[in-house]
Design a protein around this motif. Structure first.
Motif, short mmCIF file in Angstrom:
data_model
loop_
_atom_site.label_atom_id
_atom_site.label_comp_id
_atom_site.label_asym_id
_atom_site.label_seq_id
_atom_site.Cartn_x
_atom_site.Cartn_y
_atom_site.Cartn_z
N LEU A 84 0.82 -1.21 0.00
CA LEU A 84 0.00 0.00 0.00
C LEU A 84 0.86 1.26 0.00
N THR A 85 1.95 1.25 0.74
CA THR A 85 2.82 2.43 0.77
C THR A 85 3.51 2.66 -0.57
N LEU A 86 3.64 1.60 -1.36
CA LEU A 86 4.32 1.72 -2.65
C LEU A 86 3.40 2.16 -3.78
N PHE A 87 2.19 1.62 -3.81
CA PHE A 87 1.36 1.78 -5.00
C PHE A 87 0.12 2.66 -4.79
N VAL A 88 -0.14 3.10 -3.56
CA VAL A 88 -1.29 3.97 -3.32
C VAL A 88 -0.81 5.20 -2.53
N PRO A 89 -0.31 6.22 -3.21
CA PRO A 89 0.34 7.35 -2.54
C PRO A 89 -0.65 8.39 -2.01
N ASN A 90 -1.37 8.07 -0.94
CA ASN A 90 -2.21 9.07 -0.27
C ASN A 90 -2.30 8.74 1.21
N THR A 91 -2.81 9.69 1.97
CA THR A 91 -2.82 9.52 3.42
C THR A 91 -3.76 8.40 3.87
N ILE A 92 -4.86 8.21 3.14
CA ILE A 92 -5.80 7.12 3.49
C ILE A 92 -5.08 5.78 3.41
N ALA A 93 -4.27 5.60 2.37
CA ALA A 93 -3.52 4.36 2.21
C ALA A 93 -2.53 4.17 3.35
N LEU A 94 -1.90 5.28 3.77
CA LEU A 94 -0.96 5.19 4.89
C LEU A 94 -1.68 4.86 6.20
N TYR A 95 -2.82 5.47 6.42
CA TYR A 95 -3.61 5.12 7.59
C TYR A 95 -3.93 3.62 7.57
N THR A 96 -4.36 3.13 6.40
CA THR A 96 -4.75 1.73 6.27
C THR A 96 -3.55 0.81 6.46
N ALA A 97 -2.42 1.18 5.86
CA ALA A 97 -1.21 0.36 5.97
C ALA A 97 -0.75 0.27 7.42
N ARG A 98 -0.74 1.41 8.11
CA ARG A 98 -0.32 1.39 9.51
C ARG A 98 -1.33 0.64 10.38
N LEU A 99 -2.62 0.75 10.05
CA LEU A 99 -3.64 0.00 10.78
C LEU A 99 -3.44 -1.50 10.60
N MET A 100 -3.18 -1.92 9.35
CA MET A 100 -2.93 -3.34 9.07
C MET A 100 -1.67 -3.81 9.79
N ALA A 101 -0.63 -2.95 9.79
CA ALA A 101 0.60 -3.31 10.51
C ALA A 101 0.31 -3.47 12.00
N GLY A 102 -0.54 -2.61 12.54
CA GLY A 102 -0.92 -2.74 13.94
C GLY A 102 -1.71 -4.01 14.22
N LEU A 103 -2.60 -4.37 13.29
CA LEU A 103 -3.33 -5.63 13.43
C LEU A 103 -2.36 -6.81 13.49
N GLY A 104 -1.38 -6.79 12.57
CA GLY A 104 -0.37 -7.85 12.55
C GLY A 104 0.48 -7.85 13.81
N LYS A 105 0.85 -6.68 14.27
CA LYS A 105 1.67 -6.58 15.48
C LYS A 105 0.90 -7.11 16.70
N GLY A 106 -0.38 -6.76 16.80
CA GLY A 106 -1.17 -7.24 17.92
C GLY A 106 -1.30 -8.75 17.94
N VAL A 107 -1.50 -9.34 16.77
CA VAL A 107 -1.59 -10.80 16.68
C VAL A 107 -0.23 -11.42 17.00
N SER A 108 0.84 -10.82 16.48
CA SER A 108 2.19 -11.34 16.76
C SER A 108 2.48 -11.33 18.25
N TYR A 109 2.19 -10.21 18.89
CA TYR A 109 2.46 -10.09 20.32
C TYR A 109 1.60 -11.04 21.14
N THR A 110 0.47 -11.45 20.59
CA THR A 110 -0.42 -12.37 21.30
C THR A 110 0.00 -13.81 21.11
N VAL A 111 0.33 -14.18 19.90
CA VAL A 111 0.54 -15.59 19.55
C VAL A 111 1.99 -16.03 19.71
N VAL A 112 2.93 -15.21 19.25
CA VAL A 112 4.33 -15.64 19.22
C VAL A 112 4.90 -15.94 20.61
N PRO A 113 4.68 -15.10 21.64
CA PRO A 113 5.23 -15.45 22.96
C PRO A 113 4.70 -16.78 23.49
#
Length: 491
Positions: A96-125
């Protein structure tokens, strides 16, 4: 082919925690991206100061949402399958950061990254705690934090010296490699026992301990040790599952509640003690001109220290113990943030005198990274994988991940607002209060888990609930009186 059980556990640990490396990349991304945004070095993409703060915080928002889903999914589909699913999620976030150059895409990309981080922090430990042998469980769990710091280091090293689009393209490659690597890792034996797949659990445990058919192991002692470990696992899972796995089991069972409070306070202190704000806003916090070398070189040094000291911690955690490292780290961070605050207070009220000490915040900056990595940075994750029975482990992990996200969000969102209105020293002295309060709490309520099996840890927690600090102190005083009256007692 990996034949040694230790080597297989290390491979599985590195492969699974690569999802944390990617989360670390997203954490470190604003350190260089924010500078590029402010200097209009991002092509057609332009953001305001307020939009930048929301771009940074959207990751914490996603992280806040996802842990509860992650806890449910890892109990429904298995630890491994949920970790595998993070590969496509993180890949799309970078694309998304590469092919959709607008702030909505960045909000979405960071939100998705946060979703992944939350799952990682829950499952991996939980996954790492369940696959590791007792003697190396602390060391393997600390790899979690090394990966996180490594991801931050990747971004702060690459980001300042390449274009905005180049760093995003390089970052998009990593989740693809992670996805390929994790496919070869077996499921957690504890999960398989929990869902009644004893034969599969035995096969996976043998793989992790290096005595399956592919390992060519003829060590009968190893075979018998693994069989005994499997029986112990089965007894542990059976005992834990007798209490049910409802969410309220966290709060109605005093032993679980005690463990939950210890982990939640440690997680809250980790994110609210200063690391989130320093990681996101170092480029804005550190004064100029910087001494000896450039500001971004100090930010790189910060990330390097986080990684290097984590390796030192890896060698200490199973020798010194979890609790001493945690308390020393929390108290040390309290001192560092206090000195940070003193400098910024002097810079605001005695600018002329403070100019001679411009090196001080840079020294505190690097020292903070070292003290953070020696304990606070990884001990909460180790506790998370050790202190909970299997019936509620996923729910506790989710609760802890939500705590991490909430306090990271609060720290990142309030730091700039409070600092600009009341001065940087206000926030740093708030960090000081938090760090010292957490150190006191850990001293009073945390339990030592080093070298203990899961069953032994549950027995220690049960004893700590039945015999609280007051009871233990009263018994100690009684023992002293008895010894004084009769010096031959105990001889």
């Amino acid at each position: 082919m990996l034949k040694s059980g230790v080597h297989r556990q290390i491979y599985a640990t590195i492969a699974a925690s690569m999802s944390i490396f990617i989360s670390g990349m997203w954490l470190g991304w604003p350190s260089s991206a924010s500078e590029k945004f402010m200097k209009h070095q991002t092509g057609d993409l332009h953001v305001t100061y307020d939009q930048l703060s929301w771009i940074v915080c959207m990751m914490d928002l996603g992280n806040f949402i996802s842990p509860l889903f992650g806890g449910y999914l890892m109990d429904r589909y298995g630890r491994k399958m949920v970790i595998v699913a993070l590969g496509p999620l993180f890949t799309v976030s970078w694309l998304l950061t590469l092919f959709v150059p607008n702030t909505i895409a960045l909000y979405t990309a960071r939100l998705m990254a946060g979703l992944g981080k939350g799952v990682s922090y829950t499952v991996v430990p939980v996954f790492l705690g369940e696959i590791a042998g007792v003697s190396i469980r602390g060391a393997l769990s600390s790899v979690f934090t090394i990966q996180l710091s490594g991801g931050v280091l990747f971004e702060v090293i690459i980001g300042p010296y390449v274009s905005y689009h180049t760093v995003n393209a390089m970052s998009a490659i990593v989740p693809v490699l992670f996805f390929i690597g994790i496919l070869w890792v077996p499921e957690s034996p504890y999960y398989l026992l929990k869902v009644g797949r004893a034969a599969d659990a035995a096969r996976c445990l043998r793989w992790y301990r290096g005595c399956d058919a592919k390992s060519d192991s003829d060590d009968e002692n190893l075979e018998s040790t693994v069989d005994a470990e499997l029986r112990l696992m089965e007894a542990n899972v059976q005992k834990d599952m007798e209490n049910g796995s409802a969410f309220n089991e966290l709060f109605t069972n005093r032993k679980n509640l005690r463990a939950l409070l210890v982990v939640v306070v440690a997680c809250a202190g980790q994110r609210a003690g200063g690391i989130s704000s320093l990681t996101a806003y170092s480029a804005l916090i550190l004064p100029e001109p910087s001494p000896i070398m450039g500001k971004f070189e100090y930010i790189i040094a910060f990330a390097v220290v986080l990684v290097v000291v984590n390796f030192v911690s890896l060698s200490l955690v199973d020798r010194v113990g979890r609790k001493p490292l945690l308390i020393a780290s929390q108290a040390g961070l309290g001192l560092v943030t206090f000195v940070f605050g003193v400098y910024y207070f002097a810079a605001e009220h005695f600018a002329g005198a403070a100019a001679a000490y411009r090196w001080l915040p840079y020294a505190c900056h690097t020292t903070f990274a070292a003290i953070f990595s020696i304990g606070v940075g990884f001990i909460p994750v180790v506790f998370l994988g050790e202190m909970f029975p299997v019936n509620v482990r996923s729910r506790c992990s989710a609760f802890a991940s939500v705590t991490l996200a909430l306090f990271s969000f609060m720290s990142n969102k309030t730091f700039l607002i409070v600092s600009h209105r009341f001065g940087y020293y206000t926030m740093f002295w708030a960090f000081t209060a938090i760090n010292f309060a957490c150190a006191y709490f850990s001293h009073r309520y945390a339990v030592e888990t080093t070298g203990k099996t899961f069953l032994e840890i549950q027995e220690i927690l049960d004893d700590s609930v039945k015999n609280g600090p007051r009871t233990r102190r009263r018994n100690a005083k009684r023992q002293q009186v008895i010894t004084y009256e009769n010096p031959l007692v105990g001889v």
